[in-house]
Each structure stands twice: as structure tokens, then as C-alpha cells.
Design a protein around this motif. Structure first.
Motif, PDB file in Angstrom:
ATOM      1  N   GLN A  38       0.806  -1.219   0.000  1.00 37.15           N
ATOM      2  CA  GLN A  38       0.000   0.000   0.000  1.00 37.15           C
ATOM      3  C   GLN A  38       0.841   1.273   0.000  1.00 37.15           C
ATOM      4  O   GLN A  38       0.294   2.372   0.036  1.00 37.15           O
ATOM      5  N   CYS A  39       2.164   1.167  -0.049  1.00 40.81           N
ATOM      6  CA  CYS A  39       3.030   2.345  -0.063  1.00 40.81           C
ATOM      7  C   CYS A  39       2.869   3.074  -1.390  1.00 40.81           C
ATOM      8  O   CYS A  39       2.762   2.461  -2.443  1.00 40.81           O
ATOM      9  N   ILE A  47       4.452   8.061   0.931  1.00 41.90           N
ATOM     10  CA  ILE A  47       3.448   7.635   1.898  1.00 41.90           C
ATOM     11  C   ILE A  47       3.785   6.208   2.286  1.00 41.90           C
ATOM     12  O   ILE A  47       3.571   5.269   1.528  1.00 41.90           O
ATOM     13  N   LEU A  48       4.347   6.070   3.475  1.00 39.95           N
ATOM     14  CA  LEU A  48       4.767   4.778   4.001  1.00 39.95           C
ATOM     15  C   LEU A  48       3.641   4.226   4.867  1.00 39.95           C
ATOM     16  O   LEU A  48       3.217   4.885   5.810  1.00 39.95           O
ATOM     17  N   VAL A  49       3.147   3.040   4.545  1.00 44.01           N
ATOM     18  CA  VAL A  49       2.108   2.393   5.341  1.00 44.01           C
ATOM     19  C   VAL A  49       2.773   1.268   6.106  1.00 44.01           C
ATOM     20  O   VAL A  49       3.302   0.330   5.529  1.00 44.01           O
ATOM     21  N   HIS A  50       2.751   1.395   7.428  1.00 39.62           N
ATOM     22  CA  HIS A  50       3.385   0.403   8.299  1.00 39.62           C
ATOM     23  C   HIS A  50       2.502   0.218   9.519  1.00 39.62           C
ATOM     24  O   HIS A  50       2.131   1.186  10.175  1.00 39.62           O
ATOM     25  N   ALA A  52      -0.604  -0.501   9.610  1.00 40.93           N
ATOM     26  CA  ALA A  52      -1.882   0.136   9.291  1.00 40.93           C
ATOM     27  C   ALA A  52      -1.897   1.627   9.619  1.00 40.93           C
ATOM     28  O   ALA A  52      -2.953   2.219   9.787  1.00 40.93           O
ATOM     29  N   ILE A  53      -0.733   2.250   9.718  1.00 39.79           N
ATOM     30  CA  ILE A  53      -0.619   3.689   9.958  1.00 39.79           C
ATOM     31  C   ILE A  53       0.121   4.289   8.775  1.00 39.79           C
ATOM     32  O   ILE A  53       1.121   3.743   8.315  1.00 39.79           O
ATOM     33  N   GLU A  54      -0.375   5.415   8.284  1.00 35.48           N
ATOM     34  CA  GLU A  54       0.262   6.083   7.161  1.00 35.48           C
ATOM     35  C   GLU A  54       1.213   7.159   7.669  1.00 35.48           C
ATOM     36  O   GLU A  54       0.837   7.991   8.487  1.00 35.48           O
ATOM     37  N   TYR A  55       2.431   7.147   7.164  1.00 34.87           N
ATOM     38  CA  TYR A  55       3.425   8.158   7.489  1.00 34.87           C
ATOM     39  C   TYR A  55       3.730   8.923   6.226  1.00 34.87           C
ATOM     40  O   TYR A  55       4.053   8.345   5.192  1.00 34.87           O
ATOM     41  N   PHE A  56       3.597  10.240   6.290  1.00 36.19           N
ATOM     42  CA  PHE A  56       3.856  11.091   5.139  1.00 36.19           C
ATOM     43  C   PHE A  56       5.250  11.682   5.302  1.00 36.19           C
ATOM     44  O   PHE A  56       5.513  12.427   6.239  1.00 36.19           O
TER      45      PHE A  56
END
Length: 60
Positions: A38-39, A47-50, A52-56
Motif C-alpha cells: 500500500q506504499c 506515503i509509508l504504510v506500516h 496500518a498507519i500512514e506516514y507522510f
């Protein structure tokens, strides 16, 4: 997200490890991530998805 396109989780984590090692260890990116597919990236952000949390992460 508008203009979002897929990016490689493996290459993104390698870049974070090289350029932001504190963030790499704080997010524990060395462990398995079931959300890796999902990245995404936009023209201005990764947008890093790790876990189930998205990090911009802003591109330099």
C-alpha cells in the motif's frame, strides 16, 4: 490520494535507513509489514504504510 502512484516498499525503507536512520529504528521497519503493497508516492511526498498507519515523508 490524488496523483498517488505505487512505490517499492523495499527501496523506500532502504532510503529511510540511509537518510533517516533514527526514523528507521523508531518505526521498527526491519520487521515484516503486511501493508507493504500500500506504499505510495506523490510529487511531493512518500506515503509509508506500516502497521496500518500512514506516514507522510516529504521529498527533499
Amino acid at each position: 490520494m490524488k496523483y498517488g502512484r505505487k512505490c517499492s516498499y523495499r527501496l523506500l525503507t532502504a532510503r529511510i535507513k540511509r537518510e533517516l536512520p533514527e526514523l528507521y529504528h523508531a518505526l521498527a521497519l526491519q520487521f515484516y509489514n503486511p501493508y507493504a503493497e500500500q506504499c505510495r508516492q506523490t510529487p511531493t511526498h512518500y506515503i509509508l504504510v506500516h502497521s496500518a498507519i500512514e506516514y507522510f515523508i516529504r521529498k527533499q
